[in-house]
Design a protein around this motif. Structure first.
Motif, PDB file in Angstrom:
ATOM      1  N   ASP A  30       0.867  -1.179   0.000  1.00  0.00           N
ATOM      2  CA  ASP A  30       0.000   0.000   0.000  1.00  0.00           C
ATOM      3  C   ASP A  30       0.898   1.222   0.000  1.00  0.00           C
ATOM      4  O   ASP A  30       1.800   1.339   0.839  1.00  0.00           O
ATOM      5  CB  ASP A  30      -0.905   0.011   1.233  1.00  0.00           C
ATOM      6  N   ARG A  31       0.666   2.120  -0.941  1.00  0.00           N
ATOM      7  CA  ARG A  31       1.486   3.332  -1.062  1.00  0.00           C
ATOM      8  C   ARG A  31       1.245   4.254   0.117  1.00  0.00           C
ATOM      9  O   ARG A  31       0.173   4.270   0.706  1.00  0.00           O
ATOM     10  CB  ARG A  31       1.160   4.087  -2.353  1.00  0.00           C
ATOM     11  N   THR A  33       1.779   8.426   1.348  1.00  0.00           N
ATOM     12  CA  THR A  33       2.005   9.776   0.835  1.00  0.00           C
ATOM     13  C   THR A  33       2.868  10.548   1.828  1.00  0.00           C
ATOM     14  O   THR A  33       2.978  10.171   2.995  1.00  0.00           O
ATOM     15  CB  THR A  33       0.672  10.523   0.630  1.00  0.00           C
ATOM     16  N   ASP A  37      10.770   9.114  -1.475  1.00  0.00           N
ATOM     17  CA  ASP A  37      10.516   8.177  -2.577  1.00  0.00           C
ATOM     18  C   ASP A  37      10.962   6.754  -2.276  1.00  0.00           C
ATOM     19  O   ASP A  37      10.353   5.799  -2.746  1.00  0.00           O
ATOM     20  CB  ASP A  37      11.208   8.650  -3.855  1.00  0.00           C
ATOM     21  N   GLY A  41       6.247   1.643   0.518  1.00  0.00           N
ATOM     22  CA  GLY A  41       4.875   1.491   0.969  1.00  0.00           C
ATOM     23  C   GLY A  41       4.803   0.713   2.262  1.00  0.00           C
ATOM     24  O   GLY A  41       5.786   0.582   2.996  1.00  0.00           O
TER      25      GLY A  41
END
Length: 155
Positions: A30-31, A33, A37, A41
């Motif tokens: 799951d990413r 935010t 970078d 996740g």
């Protein structure tokens, strides 16, 4: 000393097995935010959200290749505050364990201000192995983001 060996590009790297809890196959993540970078996740590991670091992206700027020998290395990460956390390290071309003589580890002779997690190097008959120091992997600011709440919440 026993090391888990993997590659980033054409370079060979090693992690001391003493910090490794498990080696898992690559799973869907799951990413997240608002994270660097190289934070690939979150992985659900038995009901616990475990952050995953893409070692290739961190070290080379190129994302980890997702292939049959890409693995998630689950480590016990001890933060700067002394608390222990589960952390996943995505590594490509995981080739297995190798016994290396720790007495043969030498300083690489290169200042690595931007990559404090790169430790000594070891040379054996197969070539040079760059050692990674898991304890130096994450800056304090990233630790705060990833480990601000270590509570397990059931939904």
């Amino acid at each position: 000393m026993l090391f888990l060996i993997f590659s980033i590009g054409a370079e060979c790297y090693g992690l001391r097995t003493s910090c490794i809890e498990r080696v898992l196959p690559l799973v869907a993540l799951d990413r997240m935010t608002q994270v660097p970078d190289y934070v690939a996740g979150l992985m659900n590991f038995h009901g616990t959200a475990v952050p995953i670091i893409d070692l290739s992206l961190l070290a080379s700027g190129q994302p980890c290749a997702r292939s049959f020998d890409t693995r998630i290395i689950l480590v016990n990460y001890v933060g700067t505050n002394g608390a222990s956390h589960a952390l996943g390290l995505m590594a490509e071309h995981v080739s297995g364990m190798r016994q290396l003589n720790a007495a043969c580890a030498v300083d690489a002779g290169v200042a690595r201000v931007e990559a404090p997690y790169l430790g000594e190097v070891m040379v054996d008959a197969t070539g040079i192995v760059q050692l990674m120091d898991v304890a130096a992997l994450l800056p304090a600011a990233v630790q705060e983001i990833l480990f601000q709440s270590a509570q397990v919440v059931s939904c």
